[in-house]
Design an enzyme around this catalytic site. Sequence first.
Site, PDB file in Angstrom:
ATOM      1  N   HIS A 177       0.839  -1.203   0.000  1.00  0.00           N
ATOM      2  CA  HIS A 177       0.000   0.000   0.000  1.00  0.00           C
ATOM      3  C   HIS A 177       0.872   1.250   0.000  1.00  0.00           C
ATOM      4  CE1 HIS A 177       0.515   0.683   4.402  1.00  0.00           C
ATOM      5  NE2 HIS A 177       0.341  -0.626   4.542  1.00  0.00           N
ATOM      6  N   GLU A 209      -5.056   1.685   2.550  1.00  0.00           N
ATOM      7  CA  GLU A 209      -5.031   0.555   3.472  1.00  0.00           C
ATOM      8  C   GLU A 209      -5.080   1.028   4.917  1.00  0.00           C
ATOM      9  OE1 GLU A 209      -3.438  -2.716   5.981  1.00  0.00           O
ATOM     10  OE2 GLU A 209      -2.703  -0.662   5.772  1.00  0.00           O
ATOM     11  N   ASP A 229      -0.092   4.351   1.068  1.00  0.00           N
ATOM     12  CA  ASP A 229      -0.387   5.325   2.112  1.00  0.00           C
ATOM     13  C   ASP A 229       0.297   4.969   3.423  1.00  0.00           C
ATOM     14  OD1 ASP A 229      -2.150   3.077   2.044  1.00  0.00           O
ATOM     15  OD2 ASP A 229      -3.505   4.068   3.450  1.00  0.00           O
TER      16      ASP A 229
END
Length: 399
Positions: A78, A145, A80
């Site tokens: 992910h 996520e 983020d």
Amino acid sequence: MNKSQWENNEEIKIFREYLRIPSVHPNVDYTACVEFLKRQAADLELPVDVVLAGLNPVVVIKWLGKQPELPSIVLNSHMDVVPVFPDKWTHEPFNADLDDEGRIFGRGSQDMKSVATQYLGAIRSLKANGHQPKRTVILTFVPDEEGGVTQGMANLIKSDYFRKLNVGFSFDEGISSEDETYDVFYAERTVWHLRLKISGTAGHGSLLLRNTAGQKLNYVLNKLMEFRESQVKRLEEDSNMDIGDVTTVNLTQLHGGVQSNVVPPLLEAVFDIRVAITEDLDALEKRIRDWCTEAGDGIELVFEWKEPYVAPTRIDASNPYWLAFKKALDELGVTTRQRVFPGATDSRFLRSFGIPALGFSPINNTPILLHDHNEYLRADTYLRGIEIYKKVIAAVANV
């Protein structure tokens, strides 16, 4: 290697560049991540797609296999990262500072930008050596996520685009290990976020009113804390268990009341519950509902987040991907420990669709600092992780 050698290492440079992108919640702007990953794909001479999962982009890089008709292998990560408290850091959280000990500080250094660029580094090395896998290898870089219930993978996996990828197996993040071993995660607990709305008799704070919201909250809270304590004792009494093997219950929010001398008509309590894979979900929910009934009328249960049970990935002879993965690590002389992930990752969405998935971050002898201040990863650990991924990606993709 010394600091100057690490600074001049191309793989370390790529990792630090990714860490410097502040893809931090809330309100993440993924533009810089997407552009960075598109450049990485171009450098690897691999095709790249950018698709939407909900409102935000997913970057998909494909390494075509010799037999592309076979189910593919997904390497998921992910983009983020969680928020930071800059005043608690000794290094700027998005500078990717490298100290004299080789520690690279940055939000995402463990969770999980390191894994993403280690995938890329492993493929770069394999391609340079002329390797082509039997199965197509697909790198997915998803958003959100860390953002709650609207994960990118949860949306992506429902799409026609994902279905056409014909995924047979997935890698995703794990957690660093503080000793020599490497942790491998084959399952995750079931996530419940439960809000209790507790109504009761209201009135003056000087009286002893019956059936107040506070009395009912006290009863249910005591029952939940007794259950929590039973899980603590299980851990204390069995050294072979760890946190992922038990059910955790934590009171995370309390709301209610208007002033100190008024008994409120309503109190609300929120609990974060992570249910062990051995627990009967229906039976546990019934126990909680029974406690609410025993406390008195006027308690409403609201599941703000209620995930279903998801079967673990098999780690036995019935799973050829597992056998290849474990054999590769054994050949490297790596000691592994198989565990249930204590938190929640995108692997649970893949498992819910019947896709076997393993959580694995090649980080050992390192403090667990995901979501913590001064998150870091040592440069030598990072480079060792690329070598480990080279071995296991090639092994699994050639099943």
